[in-house]
Design a protein around this motif. Structure first.
Motif, PDB file in Angstrom:
ATOM      1  N   SER A 187      44.581  25.953  22.982  1.00  7.27           N
ATOM      2  CA  SER A 187      45.728  26.729  23.470  1.00  7.27           C
ATOM      3  C   SER A 187      46.625  25.944  24.416  1.00  7.27           C
ATOM      4  CB  SER A 187      45.231  27.979  24.197  1.00  7.27           C
ATOM      5  OG  SER A 187      44.705  27.630  25.459  1.00  7.27           O
ATOM      6  N   ARG A 188      46.246  24.684  24.698  1.00  7.72           N
ATOM      7  CA  ARG A 188      47.029  23.848  25.627  1.00  7.72           C
ATOM      8  C   ARG A 188      47.189  24.522  27.000  1.00  7.72           C
ATOM      9  NH1 ARG A 188      49.535  19.584  23.042  1.00  7.72           N
ATOM     10  NH2 ARG A 188      49.473  19.658  20.756  1.00  7.72           N
ATOM     11  N   GLY A 189      46.110  25.149  27.457  1.00  7.48           N
ATOM     12  CA  GLY A 189      46.097  25.704  28.805  1.00  7.48           C
ATOM     13  C   GLY A 189      46.742  27.063  28.956  1.00  7.48           C
ATOM     14  N   LYS A 190      47.103  27.706  27.862  1.00  9.39           N
ATOM     15  CA  LYS A 190      47.725  29.025  27.938  1.00  9.39           C
ATOM     16  C   LYS A 190      46.702  30.124  27.657  1.00  9.39           C
ATOM     17  CE  LYS A 190      52.317  27.423  26.547  1.00  9.39           C
ATOM     18  NZ  LYS A 190      53.411  27.571  25.561  1.00  9.39           N
ATOM     19  N   SER A 191      46.902  31.267  28.283  1.00  9.54           N
ATOM     20  CA  SER A 191      46.086  32.445  28.016  1.00  9.54           C
ATOM     21  C   SER A 191      46.549  33.097  26.716  1.00  9.54           C
ATOM     22  CB  SER A 191      46.214  33.431  29.176  1.00  9.54           C
ATOM     23  OG  SER A 191      45.335  34.509  29.025  1.00  9.54           O
ATOM     24  N   GLN A 192      45.613  33.769  26.030  1.00 15.76           N
ATOM     25  CA  GLN A 192      45.940  34.333  24.722  1.00 15.76           C
ATOM     26  C   GLN A 192      45.594  35.826  24.645  1.00 15.76           C
ATOM     27  OE1 GLN A 192      43.596  31.841  22.100  1.00 15.76           O
ATOM     28  NE2 GLN A 192      45.257  30.377  21.854  1.00 15.76           N
ATOM     29  N   PHE A 193      46.396  36.559  23.889  1.00 17.82           N
ATOM     30  CA  PHE A 193      46.139  37.970  23.629  1.00 17.82           C
ATOM     31  C   PHE A 193      46.972  38.385  22.422  1.00 17.82           C
ATOM     32  CE2 PHE A 193      49.457  37.450  26.744  1.00 17.82           C
ATOM     33  CZ  PHE A 193      50.440  38.350  26.388  1.00 17.82           C
ATOM     34  N   ASP A 213      48.682  30.303  36.308  1.00 17.76           N
ATOM     35  CA  ASP A 213      48.320  29.293  37.306  1.00 17.76           C
ATOM     36  C   ASP A 213      46.915  28.738  37.037  1.00 17.76           C
ATOM     37  OD1 ASP A 213      48.029  27.667  39.487  1.00 17.76           O
ATOM     38  OD2 ASP A 213      48.623  29.178  40.971  1.00 17.76           O
ATOM     39  N   VAL A 214      46.823  27.830  36.071  1.00 16.72           N
ATOM     40  CA  VAL A 214      45.542  27.228  35.695  1.00 16.72           C
ATOM     41  C   VAL A 214      44.932  26.469  36.862  1.00 16.72           C
ATOM     42  CG1 VAL A 214      44.449  25.503  34.203  1.00 16.72           C
ATOM     43  CG2 VAL A 214      46.135  27.082  33.243  1.00 16.72           C
ATOM     44  N   GLU A 215      45.751  25.756  37.618  1.00 13.90           N
ATOM     45  CA  GLU A 215      45.216  24.915  38.693  1.00 13.90           C
ATOM     46  C   GLU A 215      44.564  25.751  39.789  1.00 13.90           C
ATOM     47  OE1 GLU A 215      44.835  21.678  38.447  1.00 13.90           O
ATOM     48  OE2 GLU A 215      45.704  21.958  36.442  1.00 13.90           O
ATOM     49  N   GLU A 220      39.415  27.320  42.410  1.00 11.15           N
ATOM     50  CA  GLU A 220      38.417  28.327  42.770  1.00 11.15           C
ATOM     51  C   GLU A 220      37.044  28.036  42.159  1.00 11.15           C
ATOM     52  OE1 GLU A 220      39.886  32.270  42.025  1.00 11.15           O
ATOM     53  OE2 GLU A 220      41.240  32.189  43.752  1.00 11.15           O
ATOM     54  N   LEU A 221      37.021  27.329  41.035  1.00 15.23           N
ATOM     55  CA  LEU A 221      35.739  26.888  40.480  1.00 15.23           C
ATOM     56  C   LEU A 221      34.950  26.098  41.517  1.00 15.23           C
ATOM     57  CD1 LEU A 221      36.336  25.500  36.857  1.00 15.23           C
ATOM     58  CD2 LEU A 221      34.780  27.333  37.510  1.00 15.23           C
ATOM     59  N   TYR A 222      35.655  25.224  42.229  1.00  7.73           N
ATOM     60  CA  TYR A 222      35.000  24.316  43.171  1.00  7.73           C
ATOM     61  C   TYR A 222      34.810  24.956  44.542  1.00  7.73           C
ATOM     62  CZ  TYR A 222      35.453  20.900  39.517  1.00  7.73           C
ATOM     63  OH  TYR A 222      35.332  20.239  38.309  1.00  7.73           O
ATOM     64  N   GLU A 223      35.785  25.726  44.992  1.00 11.04           N
ATOM     65  CA  GLU A 223      35.618  26.347  46.307  1.00 11.04           C
ATOM     66  C   GLU A 223      34.530  27.409  46.302  1.00 11.04           C
ATOM     67  OE1 GLU A 223      38.746  30.059  46.732  1.00 11.04           O
ATOM     68  OE2 GLU A 223      39.516  28.052  47.166  1.00 11.04           O
ATOM     69  N   MET A 229      26.358  25.126  41.103  1.00 10.37           N
ATOM     70  CA  MET A 229      25.458  26.011  40.362  1.00 10.37           C
ATOM     71  C   MET A 229      25.242  25.538  38.930  1.00 10.37           C
ATOM     72  SD  MET A 229      24.359  28.635  42.208  1.00 10.37           S
ATOM     73  CE  MET A 229      23.952  29.916  41.021  1.00 10.37           C
ATOM     74  N   ALA A 230      26.286  25.010  38.292  1.00 10.84           N
ATOM     75  CA  ALA A 230      26.215  24.608  36.880  1.00 10.84           C
ATOM     76  C   ALA A 230      27.109  23.394  36.669  1.00 10.84           C
ATOM     77  CB  ALA A 230      26.646  25.769  35.986  1.00 10.84           C
ATOM     78  N   PRO A 231      26.645  22.201  37.039  1.00 11.81           N
ATOM     79  CA  PRO A 231      27.539  21.018  37.107  1.00 11.81           C
ATOM     80  C   PRO A 231      28.273  20.682  35.816  1.00 11.81           C
ATOM     81  CG  PRO A 231      25.431  20.571  38.182  1.00 11.81           C
ATOM     82  CD  PRO A 231      25.281  21.895  37.500  1.00 11.81           C
ATOM     83  N   SER A 232      27.559  20.391  34.747  1.00 18.11           N
ATOM     84  CA  SER A 232      28.230  20.010  33.501  1.00 18.11           C
ATOM     85  C   SER A 232      28.961  21.193  32.887  1.00 18.11           C
ATOM     86  CB  SER A 232      27.209  19.438  32.505  1.00 18.11           C
ATOM     87  OG  SER A 232      26.701  18.211  32.962  1.00 18.11           O
ATOM     88  N   TRP A 233      28.368  22.360  32.975  1.00 24.59           N
ATOM     89  CA  TRP A 233      29.009  23.567  32.437  1.00 24.59           C
ATOM     90  C   TRP A 233      30.371  23.778  33.085  1.00 24.59           C
ATOM     91  CZ3 TRP A 233      27.016  26.583  28.512  1.00 24.59           C
ATOM     92  CH2 TRP A 233      27.668  27.793  28.260  1.00 24.59           C
ATOM     93  N   CYS A 234      30.440  23.550  34.393  1.00 25.66           N
ATOM     94  CA  CYS A 234      31.688  23.725  35.122  1.00 25.66           C
ATOM     95  C   CYS A 234      32.731  22.701  34.678  1.00 25.66           C
ATOM     96  CB  CYS A 234      31.415  23.605  36.617  1.00 25.66           C
ATOM     97  SG  CYS A 234      32.837  23.955  37.658  1.00 25.66           S
ATOM     98  N   ARG A 235      32.304  21.478  34.413  1.00 26.17           N
ATOM     99  CA  ARG A 235      33.244  20.448  33.947  1.00 26.17           C
ATOM    100  C   ARG A 235      33.803  20.802  32.568  1.00 26.17           C
ATOM    101  NH1 ARG A 235      29.841  15.379  33.779  1.00 26.17           N
ATOM    102  NH2 ARG A 235      31.739  14.450  32.910  1.00 26.17           N
ATOM    103  N   ILE A 236      32.959  21.381  31.703  1.00 25.08           N
ATOM    104  CA  ILE A 236      33.442  21.818  30.389  1.00 25.08           C
ATOM    105  C   ILE A 236      34.460  22.934  30.568  1.00 25.08           C
ATOM    106  CG2 ILE A 236      32.794  22.776  28.144  1.00 25.08           C
ATOM    107  CD1 ILE A 236      29.918  21.652  28.759  1.00 25.08           C
ATOM    108  N   THR A 237      34.169  23.867  31.465  1.00 20.39           N
ATOM    109  CA  THR A 237      35.097  24.964  31.739  1.00 20.39           C
ATOM    110  C   THR A 237      36.445  24.423  32.199  1.00 20.39           C
ATOM    111  OG1 THR A 237      33.254  26.416  32.380  1.00 20.39           O
ATOM    112  CG2 THR A 237      35.465  27.062  33.082  1.00 20.39           C
ATOM    113  N   GLU A 238      36.420  23.444  33.091  1.00 21.34           N
ATOM    114  CA  GLU A 238      37.671  22.846  33.574  1.00 21.34           C
ATOM    115  C   GLU A 238      38.458  22.238  32.421  1.00 21.34           C
ATOM    116  OE1 GLU A 238      39.261  19.408  36.685  1.00 21.34           O
ATOM    117  OE2 GLU A 238      37.146  20.016  36.713  1.00 21.34           O
ATOM    118  N   ASN A 239      37.747  21.547  31.537  1.00 19.72           N
ATOM    119  CA  ASN A 239      38.423  20.959  30.379  1.00 19.72           C
ATOM    120  C   ASN A 239      39.036  22.032  29.485  1.00 19.72           C
ATOM    121  OD1 ASN A 239      37.946  20.220  27.242  1.00 19.72           O
ATOM    122  ND2 ASN A 239      38.741  18.466  28.365  1.00 19.72           N
ATOM    123  N   MET A 240      38.297  23.124  29.261  1.00 26.06           N
ATOM    124  CA  MET A 240      38.826  24.201  28.424  1.00 26.06           C
ATOM    125  C   MET A 240      40.075  24.806  29.037  1.00 26.06           C
ATOM    126  SD  MET A 240      35.468  26.181  26.931  1.00 26.06           S
ATOM    127  CE  MET A 240      36.457  27.239  25.855  1.00 26.06           C
TER     128      MET A 240
END
Length: 288
Positions: A187-193, A213-215, A220-223, A229-240
């Motif tokens: 989706s190139r960083g866009k929300s979908q519906f 506001d993706v950033e 908030e993922l990091y703060e 709690m989930a190191p690699s999982w969180c990095r995948i989420t950031e990429n998505m």
């Protein structure tokens, strides 16, 4: 009368707010939510409060997703087996700790699939995965999808779970997938519906993609400590969130494959973090 269709929010309350604000500006007052309301992202209580407020003010229909099943089953099993600092279960545990008794009761009351008639005008099947199974994917050019469409007793099925917007037409019936509000793929960083429009010729669908506001979501993922709690999982989420070109499922499958190759066995959720890191390294994707 138009209808907003939203799925796979995964705790992205910032994207959800943007999507709902857009839909309300279009004078839409009827909403269908297709499950996976929390998970992956920070502060799930904010997403749940938005959903409760929507349900009070507007005509809303909800079904249960596979994520909701995870938390209900975890409670039923005595809250055992999930760990901090673990990419397999850490994100699930973070979300579970932020859910209230009200939230779990809300999930428990939902069905995995249902048949909805909206104001006597639209008769549809709504589900998260498929009408038969909460984690089954309705994919294009799939014989299984066509079999499910043949069995459906409505001409339209609304589903989510794949995180990809889709329209599948077969045998005079239609499957519509709105994509993911929270962590969409491709989706190139866009929300979908999705919007269902009531026209003189009948119902028509409009697939929507919306910037937000993706950033802020990533900060908030990091703060929130989700990266601990989930190191690699969180990095995948950031990429998505930024790119949407690699899914949690892809990396999970590779981590399990590496685990089996090196140890001779591997079963969810016992996947050592080292294999997540190796799988992430192969993909060369992720965040900081």
């Amino acid at each position: 009368m138009d209808i907003g269709v939203l799925s796979d929010i995964h705790g992205n309350y910032i994207a959800l707010q943007s999507c709902l604000s857009f839909l309300l500006r279009q004078n839409i007052r009827t909403f269908i939510f297709l499950g996976d309301y929390a998970g992956e992202l920070a502060y799930p209580e904010k997403t749940m409060q938005i959903l409760y407020d929507m349900d009070k003010q507007y005509e809303c229909y909800f079904v249960r997703g596979n994520k909701e099943d995870y938390w209900l089953n975890y409670r039923l099993a005595g809250e055992k087996g999930w760990k901090e600092g673990d990419s397999t279960t850490g994100s699930l545990l973070y979300t579970y700790r932020h859910l209230t008794g009200r939230d779990l009761s809300f999930f428990e009351a939902l069905q995995h699939a249902g048949r909805v008639t909206v104001k006597g005008k639209l008769d549809i099947t709504i589900c998260h995965g498929s009408p038969n199974k909460v984690n089954e994917k309705l994919l294009p050019d799939s014989q299984r999808t066509y079999e499910i469409m043949d069995m459906a007793d409505t001409s339209v099925i609304l589903c989510g779970h794949t995180h990809i917007q889709d329209r599948i037409e077969y045998g005079g019936k239609l499957v519509l997938n709105p994509g993911s509000v929270g962590v969409p793929l491709s989706s190139r960083g866009k929300s979908q519906f999705l919007i269902l429009h009531d026209t003189a010729e009948g119902w028509s669908e409009e697939f929507c993609s919306l910037e937000y506001d993706v950033e802020k979501v990533i900060r908030e993922l990091y703060e929130s400590g989700l990266d601990k709690m989930a190191p690699s999982w969180c990095r995948i989420t950031e990429n998505m969130l930024r790119k949407g070109n690699i899914s949690h499922g892809e990396v999970l499958n590779r981590a399990m494959e590496l685990c089996r190759t090196e140890t001779g066995q591997c079963s969810w959720p016992d996947i050592p973090e080292i294999f997540w890191e190796k799988a992430m390294g192969e993909n060369k994707e992720g965040g900081r």
